[in-house]
Design an enzyme around this catalytic site. Structure first.
Site, PDB file in Angstrom:
ATOM      1  N   GLN A 158      59.562  97.798  52.962  1.00 58.39           N
ATOM      2  CA  GLN A 158      59.168  99.096  53.521  1.00 58.39           C
ATOM      3  C   GLN A 158      59.575 100.268  52.625  1.00 58.39           C
ATOM      4  O   GLN A 158      59.090 101.384  52.814  1.00 58.39           O
ATOM      5  CB  GLN A 158      59.756  99.288  54.928  1.00 58.39           C
ATOM      6  CG  GLN A 158      59.171  98.316  55.957  1.00 58.39           C
ATOM      7  CD  GLN A 158      59.752  98.534  57.333  1.00 58.39           C
ATOM      8  OE1 GLN A 158      60.831  98.049  57.630  1.00 58.39           O
ATOM      9  NE2 GLN A 158      59.071  99.286  58.180  1.00 58.39           N
TER      10      GLN A 158
ATOM     11  N   GLY B 292      65.596  99.031  62.638  1.00 58.61           N
ATOM     12  CA  GLY B 292      65.547  97.996  61.603  1.00 58.61           C
ATOM     13  C   GLY B 292      64.785  98.516  60.404  1.00 58.61           C
ATOM     14  O   GLY B 292      64.008  99.478  60.520  1.00 58.61           O
TER      15      GLY B 292
ATOM     16  N   HIS C 154      60.723  90.626  63.766  1.00 57.21           N
ATOM     17  CA  HIS C 154      59.879  91.699  63.214  1.00 57.21           C
ATOM     18  C   HIS C 154      60.237  91.954  61.740  1.00 57.21           C
ATOM     19  O   HIS C 154      59.344  92.071  60.893  1.00 57.21           O
ATOM     20  CB  HIS C 154      60.084  92.957  64.074  1.00 57.21           C
ATOM     21  CG  HIS C 154      59.404  94.200  63.603  1.00 57.21           C
ATOM     22  ND1 HIS C 154      58.417  94.833  64.320  1.00 57.21           N
ATOM     23  CD2 HIS C 154      59.587  94.957  62.481  1.00 57.21           C
ATOM     24  CE1 HIS C 154      58.013  95.907  63.653  1.00 57.21           C
ATOM     25  NE2 HIS C 154      58.713  96.021  62.533  1.00 57.21           N
ATOM     26  N   GLU C 155      61.546  91.993  61.441  1.00 62.12           N
ATOM     27  CA  GLU C 155      61.981  92.272  60.063  1.00 62.12           C
ATOM     28  C   GLU C 155      61.698  91.088  59.139  1.00 62.12           C
ATOM     29  O   GLU C 155      61.265  91.279  58.000  1.00 62.12           O
ATOM     30  CB  GLU C 155      63.479  92.610  60.016  1.00 62.12           C
ATOM     31  CG  GLU C 155      63.920  93.803  60.856  1.00 62.12           C
ATOM     32  CD  GLU C 155      63.076  95.035  60.681  1.00 62.12           C
ATOM     33  OE1 GLU C 155      62.461  95.213  59.611  1.00 62.12           O
ATOM     34  OE2 GLU C 155      62.996  95.832  61.631  1.00 62.12           O
TER      35      GLU C 155
ATOM     36  N   HIS D 257      58.227  91.138  57.986  1.00 59.25           N
ATOM     37  CA  HIS D 257      58.006  92.085  56.870  1.00 59.25           C
ATOM     38  C   HIS D 257      58.240  91.402  55.522  1.00 59.25           C
ATOM     39  O   HIS D 257      57.481  91.615  54.578  1.00 59.25           O
ATOM     40  CB  HIS D 257      58.959  93.281  56.957  1.00 59.25           C
ATOM     41  CG  HIS D 257      58.486  94.420  57.807  1.00 59.25           C
ATOM     42  ND1 HIS D 257      57.337  95.133  57.529  1.00 59.25           N
ATOM     43  CD2 HIS D 257      59.022  95.010  58.909  1.00 59.25           C
ATOM     44  CE1 HIS D 257      57.187  96.095  58.433  1.00 59.25           C
ATOM     45  NE2 HIS D 257      58.198  96.047  59.287  1.00 59.25           N
TER      46      HIS D 257
ATOM     47  N   CYS E 280      56.805 100.329  64.486  1.00 57.30           N
ATOM     48  CA  CYS E 280      57.180 100.037  63.108  1.00 57.30           C
ATOM     49  C   CYS E 280      57.187 101.342  62.326  1.00 57.30           C
ATOM     50  O   CYS E 280      56.250 102.151  62.447  1.00 57.30           O
ATOM     51  CB  CYS E 280      56.179  99.060  62.492  1.00 57.30           C
ATOM     52  SG  CYS E 280      56.593  98.600  60.796  1.00 57.30           S
ATOM     53  N   LEU E 281      58.238 101.549  61.542  1.00 55.17           N
ATOM     54  CA  LEU E 281      58.331 102.783  60.752  1.00 55.17           C
ATOM     55  C   LEU E 281      57.199 102.865  59.726  1.00 55.17           C
ATOM     56  O   LEU E 281      56.897 103.965  59.250  1.00 55.17           O
ATOM     57  CB  LEU E 281      59.690 102.856  60.046  1.00 55.17           C
ATOM     58  CG  LEU E 281      60.893 102.997  61.000  1.00 55.17           C
ATOM     59  CD1 LEU E 281      62.198 102.844  60.224  1.00 55.17           C
ATOM     60  CD2 LEU E 281      60.854 104.349  61.725  1.00 55.17           C
TER      61      LEU E 281
HETATM   62  O1  GNR Z   1      62.544 101.158  64.788  1.00 50.13           O
HETATM   63  C1  GNR Z   1      61.941 100.126  65.120  1.00 50.13           C
HETATM   64  N1  GNR Z   1      61.842  99.825  66.440  1.00 50.13           N
HETATM   65  C2  GNR Z   1      61.381  98.616  66.912  1.00 50.13           C
HETATM   66  C3  GNR Z   1      61.079  98.504  68.260  1.00 50.13           C
HETATM   67  C4  GNR Z   1      60.657  97.314  68.793  1.00 50.13           C
HETATM   68  C5  GNR Z   1      60.512  96.222  67.982  1.00 50.13           C
HETATM   69  C6  GNR Z   1      60.783  96.298  66.636  1.00 50.13           C
HETATM   70  C7  GNR Z   1      61.227  97.485  66.100  1.00 50.13           C
HETATM   71  S1  GNR Z   1      61.598  97.575  64.408  1.00 50.13           S
HETATM   72  C8  GNR Z   1      61.305  99.279  64.100  1.00 50.13           C
HETATM   73  C9  GNR Z   1      61.710  99.646  62.685  1.00 50.13           C
HETATM   74  C10 GNR Z   1      60.848  98.897  61.699  1.00 50.13           C
HETATM   75  O2  GNR Z   1      59.721  99.194  61.426  1.00 50.13           O
HETATM   76  N2  GNR Z   1      61.372  97.848  61.140  1.00 50.13           N
HETATM   77  O3  GNR Z   1      60.650  97.114  60.284  1.00 50.13           O
HETATM   78 NI    NI Z   2      58.602  97.352  60.906  1.00 56.52          NI
END
Ligand code: GNR
Ligand code: NI
Length: 172
Positions: free
Chosen positions: A51, A46, A136-137, A140, A94-95
């Protein structure tokens, strides 16, 4: 398509609230394509616009299994319209916080309303990893990170580690 660079903590851009997108035009579709390229390249499942430093309400994701065909999805102006009472725990990453993983508990299922890349309203029900990823997204886009769900001790520890790294790299 252009690969963009991914912003990491403690950059304050990640704490900004993103603004709604007024019209889904070719510029927005080009942004979605750049975000997908950046996400696949990372690699991640995601990516939210903040980001890459764009403060607009759009995120992309692809939770297809690694050996399966790609399933890119684009969510514009997303809203969670229903969440299950049932919770589930996933180990999240999270990246913007590379190589850090912790369990987070969230609603197991959600219904999310959004505009797709054609600008048409769509609603889907998500469970499993997709439900976690959507939440999660969406967080953000509201300036929220998964570490906000952890104890203050854990959160402070990881923020401190990344702050030290950024200083050493001359980024702060
Ligand atoms: O790559 C991602 N893996 C992930 C694993 C478990 C729960 C959420 C994520 S999202 C993350 C990429 C990211 O930072 N998206 O904002
Ligand atoms: Ni993230």
């Amino acid at each position: 398509m252009t690969k963009r660079s991914i912003i990491t903590i403690p950059d304050p851009v990640l704490r900004e609230v993103c603004a709604p997108i007024a019209t889904v035009d070719d510029d927005i579709r080009a942004l979605a394509d750049d975000m997908l390229e950046t996400m696949y390249d990372a690699p991640g499942i995601g990516l939210a616009a903040s980001q890459i430093g764009i403060l607009k309400r759009i995120f992309v994701l692809d939770v297809a299994k690694e050996d399966a065909p790609k399933e890119p999805m684009v969510f514009i102006n997303p809203e969670i319209v229903w969440s299950s009472e049932d919770l589930s725990v996933y180990q999240e990453g999270c990246l913007s916080i590379p190589d850090y993983f912790e369990d987070v508990e969230r609603p197991a299922e959600v219904a999310v309303k959004f505009l797709n890349r054609e600008g048409n309203a769509q609603e889907i029900r998500a469970d499993g990893l997709l439900a976690t990823c959507v939440q999660h997204e969406l967080d953000h886009l509201n300036g929220k990170l998964f570490i906000d769900y952890l104890s203050k001790l854990k959160r402070d520890r990881v923020v401190k580690k990344f702050t030290k790294q950024a200083k050493l790299a001359g980024k702060l």
